[in-house]
Design an enzyme around this catalytic site. Structure first.
Site, PDB file in Angstrom:
ATOM      1  N   GLY A 139     144.567 -23.445 -61.027  1.00  0.00           N
ATOM      2  CA  GLY A 139     143.489 -22.360 -60.992  1.00  0.00           C
ATOM      3  C   GLY A 139     143.772 -21.197 -61.905  1.00  0.00           C
ATOM      4  CB  SER A 156     146.694 -22.518 -68.869  1.00  0.00           C
ATOM      5  OG  SER A 156     146.628 -23.661 -68.293  1.00  0.00           O
ATOM      6  CG  HIS A 157     142.461 -24.028 -64.855  1.00  0.00           C
ATOM      7  ND1 HIS A 157     141.809 -23.517 -65.593  1.00  0.00           N
ATOM      8  CD2 HIS A 157     141.448 -24.232 -63.548  1.00  0.00           C
ATOM      9  CE1 HIS A 157     140.504 -23.296 -65.146  1.00  0.00           C
ATOM     10  NE2 HIS A 157     140.383 -23.693 -64.062  1.00  0.00           N
ATOM     11  CB  SER A 158     149.004 -25.592 -65.709  1.00  0.00           C
ATOM     12  OG  SER A 158     150.139 -25.745 -65.896  1.00  0.00           O
ATOM     13  CG  ASP A 162     142.865 -23.653 -69.164  1.00  0.00           C
ATOM     14  OD1 ASP A 162     142.329 -22.956 -68.509  1.00  0.00           O
ATOM     15  OD2 ASP A 162     144.082 -24.245 -68.628  1.00  0.00           O
TER      16      ASP A 162
END
Lengths: 130, 237
Positions: free
Chosen positions: A43, A8-10, A68
């Site tokens: 990112g 995921s970006h997070s 994601d």
């Protein structure tokens, strides 16, 4: 054994998705989570994805990646190419949470294969909630 | 091009010019990206180019393909957004076309390989409001100018820059169908694509660098001097 990689970006989101999926995958599930760029911002990092894939492949014969948004998918694809593991790692075209949940259930089956886990993850796209 | 030493010098100069330009336009690129994206394009690309400069230290004796590959690898390791795999992955992939040095032919092959990887990785087509809208006309114009029109590489590059600029303008009126901007739907219309814009900055700097090393006319536009052949299939062979 088929492992799962949540990208995921997070970092928080990746860990959260993994924790929810782990509830369904049983004690033997091999699920890792990576998220955040090299500075810990929003990112993804190719380097982190590569090392998570290497770790998973040390204990699973295949890995299904569930990511994601756009660049998470692109960085996962690049990592697979860079490691030369196209035969044992696939990226599922699936919604990240429901896909990870489905994949965790499928991976817990003794007859699980890379393809069966990927298919189950992708079926999550058709899940109706209400 | 010239001897390997001049080639290296030109490549390093090109990278430094691109890095300086991206640093100078960082705020502008991020402003474009805050309108229709996640407001990180300028800062991401700038961070990537600074890392490129670091990674190139000690590579002063390297061959052209290795220098360019290093640029791609640094971008992909450092940039957390889509420009990492798109700029970096495509540059890395295309760098192998420069194994025998930088020539008119090898740069056409590089440009084509870059575009091919870009589309393969990102899945975008012309008209999706992405950097593909800027790269495609630049690559097509460069290839045609070299292979069909026999123009000197500098003039071909100048035409490619003009074609790229037209591609950037084209993104303004489009509704995005790839990338973060696509989530905005109609709200993306009326905004210039940040990735297409940074592509233009990169090409403008490559042209500015090439002007110092090559002969040719740079006061030109993307329009073709040739009249299309009656038999386009035959002409392409």
């Amino acid at each position: 054994m088929v492992g799962l990689l949540v990208v995921s970006h997070s970092a928080d989101a990746a860990r959260g998705v993994r924790d929810i999926a782990l509830e369904m995958g049983g004690a033997d599930a091999r699920i890792r989570a990576v998220g955040g760029d090299v500075d810990g911002g929003i990112g993804t990092s190719v380097t982190d994805i590569q090392s998570a894939l290497s770790d998973l492949l040390a204990e699973a014969e295949g890995v299904v990646v569930i990511a994601d948004l756009g660049s998470a998918v692109m960085n996962a694809e690049h990592a697979i190419e860079a490691l030369g593991v196209e035969d044992s790692v696939v990226v599922a075209d699936a919604p990240i949470l429901e896909g990870a949940l489905n994949a965790a259930v499928a991976a817990a089956s003794p007859s699980a294969t890379l393809e069966s886990v990927r298919e189950m993850a992708e079926e999550a796209a058709n899940t109706s909630k209400v | 091009m010239a001897d390997p030493e001049t080639e290296r010098e030109a490549l390093f100069e090109a990278v430094e010019n691109v890095a300086a330009r991206i640093a100078a336009e960082k705020g502008y690129l991020t402003d474009l990206d805050s309108a229709i994206g996640d407001a990180d394009h300028g800062t991401n690309l700038d961070r990537g180019m600074q890392s490129v400069l670091d990674q190139l230290e000690g590579k002063e004796e390297a061959d052209a393909d290795e220098i360019v590959k290093t640029v791609g690898m640094a971008l992909i390791s450092e940039v957390g957004g889509a420009s990492g795999p798109l700029y970096g992955g495509s540059t890395m992939h295309a760098s192998q076309e420069l194994a025998d040095g930088v020539t008119a032919e090898s740069t056409v092959a590089f440009a084509e390989a870059f575009l091919e990887k870009l589309q393969d990785r990102g899945g975008a087509e012309v008209g999706d409001k992405t950097m593909v809208d800027a790269v495609t006309p630049a690559v097509h114009t460069y290839k045609k100018s070299i292979e069909e029109d026999d123009l000197p590489p500098l003039e071909a590059l100048a035409k490619a820059v003009d074609a790229c600029r037209r591609g950037v303008d084209f993104t303004v009126g489009l509704r995005a169908s790839k990338g973060r901007a696509s989530y905005l739907g109609w709200r993306s219309v009326g905004h210039q694509d940040p990735g297409a814009t940074s592509t233009l900055f990169v090409l403008e700097e490559l042209l500015a660098t090439a002007e110092a090393y090559l002969e040719g006319d740079t006061d030109t536009d993307a329009s073709s001097p040739t009249i299309p052949d009656d038999d386009p299939e035959g002409a392409a062979e």
